[in-house]
Scaffold this motif. Sequence first.
Motif, short mmCIF file in Angstrom:
data_model
loop_
_atom_site.label_atom_id
_atom_site.label_comp_id
_atom_site.label_asym_id
_atom_site.label_seq_id
_atom_site.Cartn_x
_atom_site.Cartn_y
_atom_site.Cartn_z
N UNK A 129 27.89 47.81 -19.55
CA UNK A 129 27.25 48.75 -20.46
C UNK A 129 27.46 48.27 -21.89
N UNK A 130 26.40 48.28 -22.69
CA UNK A 130 26.48 47.91 -24.11
C UNK A 130 26.63 49.19 -24.92
N UNK A 131 27.61 49.21 -25.83
CA UNK A 131 27.87 50.40 -26.63
C UNK A 131 27.81 50.03 -28.11
N UNK A 132 26.94 50.70 -28.86
CA UNK A 132 26.83 50.50 -30.30
C UNK A 132 27.34 51.78 -30.96
N UNK A 133 28.52 51.70 -31.60
CA UNK A 133 29.14 52.93 -32.10
C UNK A 133 29.93 52.74 -33.39
N UNK A 134 29.63 51.70 -34.15
CA UNK A 134 30.27 51.56 -35.45
C UNK A 134 31.60 50.87 -35.46
N UNK A 182 32.86 51.24 -19.64
CA UNK A 182 32.77 50.48 -20.88
C UNK A 182 33.69 49.27 -20.78
N UNK A 183 33.21 48.08 -21.15
CA UNK A 183 34.03 46.86 -21.01
C UNK A 183 35.40 47.00 -21.66
N UNK A 184 36.42 46.48 -20.96
CA UNK A 184 37.77 46.55 -21.51
C UNK A 184 37.97 45.60 -22.68
N UNK A 185 37.08 44.61 -22.79
CA UNK A 185 37.12 43.67 -23.92
C UNK A 185 35.83 43.81 -24.70
N UNK A 186 35.75 44.82 -25.60
CA UNK A 186 34.50 45.13 -26.27
C UNK A 186 33.99 44.04 -27.19
N UNK A 187 34.80 43.01 -27.49
CA UNK A 187 34.34 41.95 -28.37
C UNK A 187 33.12 41.23 -27.79
N UNK A 188 33.00 41.22 -26.47
CA UNK A 188 31.83 40.59 -25.85
C UNK A 188 30.65 41.54 -25.80
N UNK A 189 30.92 42.82 -25.69
CA UNK A 189 29.91 43.86 -25.62
C UNK A 189 28.78 43.51 -24.66
N UNK A 190 29.16 42.95 -23.52
CA UNK A 190 28.14 42.64 -22.51
C UNK A 190 27.42 41.36 -22.80
N UNK A 191 28.13 40.25 -22.73
CA UNK A 191 27.51 38.97 -23.05
C UNK A 191 26.40 38.62 -22.08
N UNK A 239 30.83 45.10 -34.07
CA UNK A 239 30.19 45.47 -32.81
C UNK A 239 28.92 46.27 -33.03
N UNK A 240 28.44 46.34 -34.25
CA UNK A 240 27.18 47.02 -34.52
C UNK A 240 27.35 48.50 -34.79
N UNK A 252 24.98 54.66 -29.43
CA UNK A 252 23.90 54.36 -28.49
C UNK A 252 24.48 53.54 -27.34
N UNK A 253 24.14 53.95 -26.13
CA UNK A 253 24.52 53.21 -24.93
C UNK A 253 23.26 52.53 -24.38
N UNK A 254 23.39 51.27 -24.00
CA UNK A 254 22.28 50.53 -23.41
C UNK A 254 22.75 49.94 -22.09
N UNK A 255 22.03 50.25 -21.01
CA UNK A 255 22.39 49.73 -19.69
C UNK A 255 21.22 48.93 -19.11
N UNK A 256 21.30 47.61 -19.12
CA UNK A 256 20.28 46.81 -18.42
C UNK A 256 20.26 47.16 -16.94
N UNK A 257 19.07 47.11 -16.35
CA UNK A 257 18.87 47.58 -14.98
C UNK A 257 18.38 46.46 -14.06
N UNK A 258 18.69 46.63 -12.77
CA UNK A 258 18.11 45.77 -11.74
C UNK A 258 16.74 46.34 -11.35
N UNK A 259 16.04 45.63 -10.47
CA UNK A 259 14.72 46.07 -10.04
C UNK A 259 14.76 47.40 -9.31
N UNK A 260 15.92 47.74 -8.72
CA UNK A 260 16.03 49.01 -7.99
C UNK A 260 16.85 50.04 -8.78
N UNK A 261 16.79 49.95 -10.11
CA UNK A 261 17.39 50.95 -11.01
C UNK A 261 18.90 51.09 -10.89
#
Length: 209
Positions: free
Chosen positions: A23-28, A196-205, A32-33, A8-17
Amino acid sequence: MYVGFKRMYIQPLTADNKANGDLIVIEGKQNQGATTTAEITGLSKEATKVAGSDVVYYISRKGVGDVKSDFGVLDMPIDAEDRILGHKVSTSGISYIGSDTEAPYCAVLLESQDAKGDKAELGFFKGTFAKDKENLNTLDPSETYKPEAETYTFSAAASDAEGAQNGQYVARYAGKDEDPAFKEMETQLVVDKAAVPSTPATNGAAPKA
């Protein structure tokens, strides 16, 4: 028919989309979830029958219902959870949940396979996450600990972006990896897999308060 739930990919958005942060990635991946389930409801509007001349003359059926999804996720990283739920995070890393908590709008992309083994994606253009409860359970020393997935509810809204997705809630496509429709749909969803973040340990802090 969907077979499996790979990531699952999750992308938080600004007011203008636009994309708002990583990008947050949940993939096992370890610590990292991992995705377990996705139950999507509200894709059809409840039919309303209209009588006329002593018969059912018309059935109102246009549109969708209350589009939402309940996601089962194992071990969602706390930084990612704080971010998608709108928690305030102090410089020392304390998460606060209170009267000013407001979840941001996010786009979501789910990756699976169809019955033929082809890649299948389903996405929501816009919506918000909620997690209504936390559970603490005693450990039984006679049993091996087995973690359980936590439930996150995603309430979808219609896209207000320009393009074919305007007014739409969900997009889906199944086919070969190289099909250009995948890239087109991911662009509409503001999901850039190359970012996708180069340091996935933060997974989009989450940003610190």
